[in-house]
Each structure stands twice: as structure tokens, then as C-alpha cells.
Design a protein around this motif. Structure first.
Motif, mmCIF file in Angstrom:
data_model
loop_
_atom_site.group_PDB
_atom_site.id
_atom_site.type_symbol
_atom_site.label_atom_id
_atom_site.label_comp_id
_atom_site.label_asym_id
_atom_site.label_seq_id
_atom_site.Cartn_x
_atom_site.Cartn_y
_atom_site.Cartn_z
ATOM 1 N N SER A 106 2.437 -8.117 -9.956
ATOM 2 C CA SER A 106 1.476 -7.476 -10.862
ATOM 3 C C SER A 106 1.428 -5.994 -10.533
ATOM 4 O O SER A 106 1.202 -5.616 -9.377
ATOM 5 N N VAL A 107 1.658 -5.147 -11.540
ATOM 6 C CA VAL A 107 1.576 -3.702 -11.353
ATOM 7 C C VAL A 107 0.127 -3.292 -11.600
ATOM 8 O O VAL A 107 -0.307 -3.158 -12.748
ATOM 9 N N THR A 108 -0.620 -3.117 -10.546
ATOM 10 C CA THR A 108 -2.049 -2.823 -10.651
ATOM 11 C C THR A 108 -2.396 -1.389 -10.247
ATOM 12 O O THR A 108 -3.463 -0.896 -10.589
ATOM 13 N N GLY A 109 -1.480 -0.733 -9.533
ATOM 14 C CA GLY A 109 -1.850 0.492 -8.835
ATOM 15 C C GLY A 109 -2.373 0.116 -7.463
ATOM 16 O O GLY A 109 -2.757 -1.037 -7.204
ATOM 17 N N ILE A 110 -2.380 1.065 -6.546
ATOM 18 C CA ILE A 110 -2.895 0.821 -5.197
ATOM 19 C C ILE A 110 -4.419 0.894 -5.237
ATOM 20 O O ILE A 110 -4.977 1.880 -5.733
ATOM 21 N N THR A 166 0.802 -1.223 0.000
ATOM 22 C CA THR A 166 0.000 0.000 0.000
ATOM 23 C C THR A 166 0.839 1.279 0.000
ATOM 24 O O THR A 166 0.327 2.353 0.313
ATOM 25 N N ASP A 167 2.115 1.160 -0.354
ATOM 26 C CA ASP A 167 2.983 2.328 -0.513
ATOM 27 C C ASP A 167 3.861 2.128 -1.739
ATOM 28 O O ASP A 167 4.050 1.002 -2.209
ATOM 29 N N HIS A 168 4.417 3.237 -2.236
ATOM 30 C CA HIS A 168 5.329 3.162 -3.380
ATOM 31 C C HIS A 168 6.755 2.965 -2.867
ATOM 32 O O HIS A 168 7.635 3.811 -3.061
ATOM 33 N N HIS A 228 6.472 -17.566 0.933
ATOM 34 C CA HIS A 228 5.339 -18.359 0.461
ATOM 35 C C HIS A 228 4.205 -17.502 -0.092
ATOM 36 O O HIS A 228 3.069 -17.966 -0.192
ATOM 37 N N THR A 229 4.520 -16.261 -0.465
ATOM 38 C CA THR A 229 3.529 -15.405 -1.107
ATOM 39 C C THR A 229 3.490 -15.733 -2.596
ATOM 40 O O THR A 229 4.531 -15.794 -3.251
ATOM 41 N N ASP A 230 2.291 -15.941 -3.126
ATOM 42 C CA ASP A 230 2.156 -16.322 -4.530
ATOM 43 C C ASP A 230 2.191 -15.134 -5.482
ATOM 44 O O ASP A 230 2.672 -15.256 -6.604
ATOM 45 N N GLN A 231 1.662 -13.983 -5.044
ATOM 46 C CA GLN A 231 1.606 -12.829 -5.933
ATOM 47 C C GLN A 231 1.653 -11.540 -5.112
ATOM 48 O O GLN A 231 1.018 -11.427 -4.060
ATOM 49 N N TYR A 232 2.447 -10.576 -5.626
ATOM 50 C CA TYR A 232 2.517 -9.242 -5.024
ATOM 51 C C TYR A 232 1.843 -8.251 -5.963
ATOM 52 O O TYR A 232 2.152 -8.208 -7.158
ATOM 53 N N LEU A 233 0.928 -7.451 -5.436
ATOM 54 C CA LEU A 233 0.284 -6.391 -6.200
ATOM 55 C C LEU A 233 0.897 -5.070 -5.761
ATOM 56 O O LEU A 233 0.856 -4.720 -4.582
ATOM 57 N N VAL A 234 1.461 -4.325 -6.714
ATOM 58 C CA VAL A 234 2.199 -3.110 -6.372
ATOM 59 C C VAL A 234 1.621 -1.916 -7.121
ATOM 60 O O VAL A 234 0.923 -2.055 -8.125
ATOM 61 N N THR A 236 -8.249 -0.736 -8.823
ATOM 62 C CA THR A 236 -8.983 -1.698 -8.008
ATOM 63 C C THR A 236 -9.457 -2.878 -8.853
ATOM 64 O O THR A 236 -9.360 -4.037 -8.426
ATOM 65 N N LEU A 237 -9.980 -2.590 -10.040
ATOM 66 C CA LEU A 237 -10.382 -3.677 -10.936
ATOM 67 C C LEU A 237 -9.188 -4.522 -11.352
ATOM 68 O O LEU A 237 -9.273 -5.754 -11.416
ATOM 69 N N ASP A 238 -8.069 -3.883 -11.630
ATOM 70 C CA ASP A 238 -6.867 -4.629 -12.011
ATOM 71 C C ASP A 238 -6.381 -5.506 -10.852
ATOM 72 O O ASP A 238 -5.943 -6.642 -11.064
ATOM 73 N N ALA A 239 -6.463 -4.971 -9.642
ATOM 74 C CA ALA A 239 -6.061 -5.757 -8.470
ATOM 75 C C ALA A 239 -6.993 -6.949 -8.277
ATOM 76 O O ALA A 239 -6.546 -8.068 -7.985
ATOM 77 N N LEU A 240 -8.291 -6.709 -8.435
ATOM 78 C CA LEU A 240 -9.259 -7.800 -8.291
ATOM 79 C C LEU A 240 -9.015 -8.885 -9.333
ATOM 80 O O LEU A 240 -9.044 -10.081 -9.021
ATOM 81 N N ASN A 241 -8.758 -8.483 -10.572
ATOM 82 C CA ASN A 241 -8.447 -9.460 -11.616
ATOM 83 C C ASN A 241 -7.225 -10.293 -11.244
ATOM 84 O O ASN A 241 -7.209 -11.515 -11.428
#
Length: 422
Positions: free
Chosen positions: A193-197, A154-156, A166-172, A379-384
């Protein structure tokens, strides 16, 4: 596995076994972690009403009796000893002996976490709070769960407390963070995955500024400066002194959001009653998006969610005294992108306020850069990305199916937003 049914060119996920569940582990050490969790939950409700989302405060769940005490000491550390907090942040940023020791200190009960997973039975676990990400990683390392896990930063910035084996995916939030995770921490690009916060939908629509100004009793003739000290109302005394003085040459409307700091609101009510400026004081408000939408400038500490919301609304930012640690990293990121200015002390604050508010070209430049930089679909990109991580086949697997599926989500969500804003 889900069964996908095609109807009029749209894919509808169907499950013969049970309703799909997303468990989001968050925390209230600052407001951003909770807001990111709520954003994902609300987006899922609109675009995937067939999916159940449950948000759990990780610290409150694991420490129901000590949670408030731990939160108090954390806030006192940040507020009264920011330099020491910044020192701890820096020496544990990478995988060092110190960060390893911190990670090995288990501040939660394994049995309570296992109980939570047994009760919820999630198909995917999302962490918007670093301690929660650590806890789930430990559970997976001990073979106590195999549920796919996603961590939303939740920060840049990058920091070891977010990163666990053991984390499968990081959303940044940006390519900048993605590069840091790869270069400094060895995280594979495929795991990022670069989704935006993620931000709530209220910040992603256009508003009638004149109508909102009238609604909130604000003049359409004077510039509006919104002041936020974060969800905990950390507004500096130097800024208060500036509002009490005649240093600013022209009258300005200030909307000061004190957050949960009720004593500060009472104090400011008394101390600013004779200011030449128009002062509107609020506590914690649910309509912060409306105040942002009508403001010409926001003076704020650069919390990850606040700056993402401001970018989405193309609101120029003046960053004031960012705290050492993630706030300074956020500030550096924004300054490099040219979407904000910074004031390190009260004199710079005065100079910057005068320069920005009374120079339309500066405001316009900041707005245009924010417009080019913001990620309203975050938010939609993160959900996807979360649904793609889920292992039960909730989304189509082919590229063509994925394209149509994402398009369906995007159109459906935007229609809902249009209906709500009309």
C-alpha cells in the motif's frame, strides 16, 4: 467479528468480545522508527478512540540488558565507519547469501516474543523497525502466532532487512518504493500500500509564521535556516567552520537542533558565540514542527521521517553529506523529484546556501514542488491500511462502506486538528 451499526450515514464499529488492539513494534536506533509509531498511535486515538494501541521498543524488550550496548555500537559504526556501513547495506540489499546469513541470525528470544503477544493479545501487529518485522515473521513460520502483520518502511528505499515471507502488508512512502519491491524483490502489488511515511499531525496544519517567530524570539526581517543532524545531533565540523567564517555575505538566522548530543550543544555555544550570524541552539525539542514552519530552508541529513515532515510543511531542503545506505537513497529520490538540493562537501554547501537563500525564485520553486509532492494524509492512509489488514472485521468490507468509513475518519481527524490549532 465486529458488528457495524449505521447511524446517520456513519459506520461505527462495535465489538461484543473485546477491545481491538494494535501492537506497534518500534526501535530507537535513530528517531524515525519511534516517530512513525507515535504518528499511528496519535491518529488512532483521534479517529478510533475505541481501539487500543500499544507501542513496544522491540530491542529494549528482547534485550533489556544489552540494548544500550547494541545501540552504542550501531551508532559508532554509522558515525565513524560510514563507508563500511554503506558496503554492508549494499551487499545485503537483495536476497543474497550474505543477507540470508544476517536474517538467519536470531538476535531475540522466542519465549519473550511469545510472552509479549500473550500479554498484549493484539489483533494486528505493526513493525516500524526491520528487526521486529523479522522476528514476527519467524514466529509465524514456526506456527507460534497467526496475527496479521504490517511493516511500515520508513525510508524511500528497498532493502531485504525489511522484507520477510510472512508479512501480510507493506506500507511504503512512494510509488518508487512500491515499484522497487515488486521489480527487485518479487513482492506482489496486492501486498503493498502506497500510503506515504506516517508523520504526526503537527506537521499537517498551517501556522501563523509571524506569531511563531515572535514566540521563539526570531527576527521577521532575516531569513531563517534550520539545521538538523538527525535525532542524534550529527552535525559536521565543516559546517561549524562555515558559521565561524565570513563566507556567507549576509546575516542569517540559524536554528541548530543538536538532538540528544548535549556535548555538541555545549561545544557550539562556545565556538559560535562570536559568529556574525544569529545562532539559536537547541537540544532535542518537541516543537520541531514550529521551527520547521517558520524556516525558509532546512539543512539536514535525509532521514525518512525528517524529509516527510519537511515535505508536509513545504519546507525547501538542502541535503548535506547523506550517509551511505538509506540516506543516500532518500537523497536520490528527493533530487529526482526536484524538491531538494544537495551539498557533498563544505564548498558545495556554501555555494548552495548563497544560491538558495538569496534567490527567492529557487526557494519558491522548491516550495511549489514540495507542495505538489507531499502526502499530508499519509498517517490516516496508513491507519486505514492497517485496519484493512486486521482480520477481525474492524472495517466495512464493501467498496461503498469503505468509502464512507474512510471519509468519516478523514473528516473526524481534520475537525480535531482544526480544534487543536484554533
Amino acid at each position: 467479528m465486529s458488528i457495524l451499526e449505521i447511524n446517520s450515514g456513519v459506520f461505527y464499529p462495535m465489538n461484543e468480545c473485546k477491545k481491538q488492539k494494535i501492537l506497534i513494534l518500534s526501535g530507537d536506533y535513530g528517531d524515525g522508527h519511534k516517530q512513525a509509531a507515535r504518528a499511528i498511535s496519535e491518529a488512532s486515538l483521534v479517529s478510533h478512540p475505541d481501539i487500543e494501541v500499544e507501542i513496544v521498543d522491540f530491542m529494549a524488550w528482547t534485550h533489556p540488558h544489552l540494548h544500550s550496548v547494541g545501540k552504542y555500537f550501531y551508532l559508532q559504526l554509522v558515525k565513524n565507519f560510514p563507508v563500511f556501513y554503506g558496503y554492508l547495506f549494499q551487499i545485503t540489499r537483495n536476497d543474497t547469501t550474505m543477507s540470508y546469513i544476517f536474517k538467519k541470525i536470531r538476535s531475540f528470544s522466542l519465549s519473550r516474543m511469545v510472552k509479549l503477544l500473550e500479554e498484549v493479545q493484539p489483533d494486528v501487529i505493526v513493525s516500524t523497525f526491520p528487526s521486529a518485522a523479522a522476528a514476527i515473521s519467524i514466529l509465524k513460520s514456526k506456527g507460534l502466532t497467526t496475527v496479521p502483520t504490517v511493516t511500515i518502511l520508513t525510508d524511500h528505499t528497498d532493502h531485504s532487512y525489511w522484507l520477510h515471507p510472512h508479512t501480510d502488508q507493506y506500507l511504503v512512502g512512494s510509488d518508487h518504493v512500491s515499484q522497487l519491491l515488486q521489480r527487485e524483490h518479487g513482492i506482489p502489488e496486492s501486498d503493498i500500500s502506497v500510503t506515504g511515511i506516517p508523520i504526526r499531525s503537527h506537521f499537517c496544519v498551517e501556522y501563523d509564521r509571524t506569531g511563531l517567530k515572535e514566540k521563539h524570539g526570531l527576527s521577521t526581517e532575516l531569513p531563517i535556516v534550520m539545521v538538523m543532524g538527525g535525532g542524534l545531533g550529527m552535525i559536521s565540523k565543516e559546517f561549524i567552520q562555515l558559521l565561524q567564517s565570513d563566507a556567507l555575505p549576509k546575516k542569517i538566522q540559524f536554528v541548530i537542533v543538536c538532538g540528544h548530543n548535549h556535548k555538541l550543544k555545549q561545544k557550539l555555544t562556545e565556538e559560535l558565540k562570536n559568529s556574525k550570524h544569529s545562532i539559536a541552539l537547541t537540544g532535542y525539542i518537541q516543537h520541531v514542527h514550529e521551527i520547521m514552519a517558520i524556516s525558509d530552508l532546512i539543512v539536514t541529513k535525509p532521514g525518512g521521517l525528517t524529509i516527510s515532515e519537511a515535505l508536509a510543511l513545504e519546507l525547501p531542503m538542502l541535503l548535506y553529506k547523506p550517509l551511505p545506505g538509506q540516506e543516500q537513497d532518500n537523497a536520490a529520490f528527493l533530487l529526482k523529484a526536484g524538491v531538494a538540493r544537495q551539498a557533498r562537501d563544505e564548498m558545495e554547501l556554501l555555494d548552495q546556501l548563497i544560491a538558495i537563500i538569496h534567490n527567492p525564485q529557487i526557494l519558491l520553486t522548491l516550495k511549489l514542488k514540495a507542495k505538489a509532492f507531499q502526502m499530508k494524509s499519509s498517517t490516516l492512509d496508513a491507519l486505514n491500511a492497517i485496519l484493512l489488514t486486521e482480520s477481525c472485521g474492524i472495517v466495512p468490507q464493501s467498496k461503498w462502506s469503505l468509502y464512507r468509513y474512510q471519509r468519516y475518519i478523514s473528516l473526524f481527524f481534520r475537525r480535531k486538528l482544526a480544534g487543536r490549532s484554533s
